[in-house]
Design an enzyme around this catalytic site. Structure first.
Site, short mmCIF file in Angstrom:
data_model
loop_
_atom_site.label_atom_id
_atom_site.label_comp_id
_atom_site.label_asym_id
_atom_site.label_seq_id
_atom_site.Cartn_x
_atom_site.Cartn_y
_atom_site.Cartn_z
N HIS A 113 24.95 -8.99 59.08
CA HIS A 113 25.78 -9.47 60.20
C HIS A 113 25.03 -9.42 61.54
O HIS A 113 25.63 -9.72 62.58
CB HIS A 113 27.06 -8.65 60.31
CG HIS A 113 28.02 -8.85 59.19
ND1 HIS A 113 28.48 -10.10 58.82
CD2 HIS A 113 28.59 -7.97 58.33
CE1 HIS A 113 29.30 -9.98 57.79
NE2 HIS A 113 29.38 -8.70 57.46
N ASP A 153 27.54 -10.95 49.09
CA ASP A 153 28.50 -10.05 49.73
C ASP A 153 29.82 -10.77 49.92
O ASP A 153 29.86 -11.99 50.12
CB ASP A 153 27.93 -9.62 51.08
CG ASP A 153 28.65 -8.43 51.68
OD1 ASP A 153 29.76 -8.62 52.22
OD2 ASP A 153 28.11 -7.32 51.65
N HIS A 155 31.65 -10.62 52.46
CA HIS A 155 31.71 -11.08 53.85
C HIS A 155 30.63 -12.12 54.09
O HIS A 155 29.49 -11.96 53.65
CB HIS A 155 31.51 -9.91 54.82
CG HIS A 155 32.53 -8.82 54.67
ND1 HIS A 155 32.42 -7.83 53.70
CD2 HIS A 155 33.67 -8.56 55.35
CE1 HIS A 155 33.46 -7.02 53.80
NE2 HIS A 155 34.24 -7.44 54.79
N ASP A 242 30.82 -5.82 47.64
CA ASP A 242 32.23 -5.62 47.98
C ASP A 242 33.12 -6.74 47.46
O ASP A 242 34.29 -6.82 47.83
CB ASP A 242 32.41 -5.43 49.49
CG ASP A 242 31.57 -6.39 50.31
OD1 ASP A 242 31.01 -7.33 49.73
OD2 ASP A 242 31.46 -6.18 51.53
#
Length: 446
Positions: A113, A153, A155, A242
């Protein structure tokens, strides 16, 4: 009988004992300790061909080659960040030096990120480990390396996308939970790359409750065909975990077997750990499965203690949505070199130079900062173009800053333009930065 790995696999563990956002935060050192216990319990390090290595310590130059930290790298990063990035670099060096066939960096803090311009931490990330690793390789070995990221991921990998959005030699694929239901709220199918690299960014948002079935449909029908077409020198799995059915932060239903099979099919050269916050129920089993798959060993016995076969059942509506989005993205990929830039990118002439301009508002959820950016990319027939980022952050702004990025493929005319802009901007901005990829230097007037 001594088991021998089909592929020599290097493992780098760095749990960062002295770094956490808070003692009870999901991103804490226990994330990796249970995995290490599982690896020892399974006897993976006793297998011939699987070996553990120590991380390197990345330098500030390594960080500055990738990021523009404001006001500077010393003010933003800590020693654990440098060791985590150094763990990724070590994994890559093991592969490049042919000491191993593949390497898995099981490291924290994570990084995907972290944007090119860094004011603080967001999404638990401050600097982008895998991007720092890639820029290290391109600087040391060959700036023309073709590299593919596959980020799994839950996200969206918005930071890695931001860094490589206009880079024609980097293919960035992110498959993630739909941004309408999860931080950072981005990663949609129409985010396809900048004017210098349109089509080299691929985002597949997955509906909530997607199972192994949906993940592997995307892998078989989108990711693998695109990788075959792109033909990269290196494949990197940004191995976020995740998406697991037990993760407390997301709403997906992937199993440890699903992850292992993904790595078996993907056959990455490198895996770099990202998120994953089901510390006891998921990570030890997922990581073990990934290691076995990368080593070319049997992973069929890997199973979570609470595994229920019904978790793999997927409603037809989810399957249909993934198929529709996959078909759309394959079409975009196939026409990537045939588009009219004028149709895709509005162009504005400024003092005789053509630029594509866009604006971005960035929320640093960890540091509680809000940033406004204006990004200008020069349209050039001979290179991917100079990038100029004007940035202001609140609440504790140091004023408006300007960052000028000269890419690896910069032409002589754009390189000179970048240096001219750097000198001319010093009077109008509180700080000006020039990141010269070819010259491997970061200049600033601070």
């Amino acid at each position: 009988m001594q088991i021998k790995a089909k592929n020599n696999l290097g493992l780098i563990f760095f749990p960062a004992f002295d770094w956490s956002i808070s003692p009870t935060h999901p991103e804490r050192e226990e994330r990796l300790l249970y995995t290490k216990d599982q690896v020892l319990e399974e006897g993976l390090l006793d297998i011939e061909g699987i070996k553990e290595y120590n991380p390197l310590v990345a330098t500030e130059d390594d960080v500055n080659r990738t990021h523009i930290c404001i006001p500077d790298a010393k003010s933003i990063i800590s020693k654990p960040h440098l060791i985590s990035a150094g763990g990724a670099i070590k994994a890559a060096e093991l592969v490049m030096q042919k000491e191993v066939d593949k390497a898995f960096a099981i490291i924290r803090p994570p990084g995907h990120h972290a944007f090119r311009v860094v004011h603080g931490a967001r999404g638990f990330c401050t600097i982008n480990n895998e991007a720092i690793m890639v820029e290290y390789l391109r600087n040391k070995y060959d700036s023309d390396l073709k590299i593919a990221f596959v980020d799994t991921d839950a996200h969206h990998a918005d930071g890695t996308q931001n860094i490589y959005y206009n880079d024609p030699n980097i293919l960035h694929i992110s498959i993630h939970q739909d941004g309408r239901t999860l931080f950072p709220g981005t990663g949609f199918t129409d985010e396809l790359g900048g004017p210098g690299a349109w089509g080299r960014t691929i985002n597949l948002p997955l509906p909530t409750n997607t199972t192994d079935q949906g993940l592997h449909y995307a892998l078989d029908n989108l990711i693998l065909p695109i990788l075959d077409d792109f033909d990269p020198d290196l494949i990197i799995n940004a191995a976020g975990q995740d998406n697991h059915y037990s993760d407390p932060l997301t709403r997906m239903n992937i199993t440890a077997q699903g992850y292992a099979e993904l790595n078996d099919k993907l056959d990455p050269d490198l895996a770099i750990l990202q998120g994953g916050y089901s510390i006891e129920s998921a990570l030890p089993y997922i990581n073990t499965g990934i290691m076995l798959a990368m080593a070319g060993l049997d992973y069929s016995y890997i199973q979570e203690p609470d595994y229920d076969p019904t978790v793999k059942e997927q409603p037809a509506k989810i399957t249909d949505t993934i198929k529709q989005r996959t078909n759309k993205l394959i079409t975009s990929w196939q026409k990537r070199d045939k588009i009219d830039l004028q149709d895709e990118f509005p162009i504005k002439n400024i003092n005789g130079e053509d630029y594509h301009i866009n604006h971005r508002n960035i929320f640093y959820d960890t540091s509680q900062l809000r940033e406004e950016q204006e990004i200008k990319i020069k349209i050039c027939d001979d290179c991917s173009g100079v990038m100029i980022i004007d940035s202001q952050v609140r609440p504790h702004s140091m004023g408006e800053t300007r960052s000028i990025i000269l890419p690896f493929d910069v032409c002589n005319e754009c390189r000179q333009l970048g240096y001219d802009k750097y000198e001319a901007s010093k009077q109008d901005f509180s700080a000006v930065y020039l990141q010269d990829k070819v010259g491997d230097k970061l200049l600033t007037n601070l």
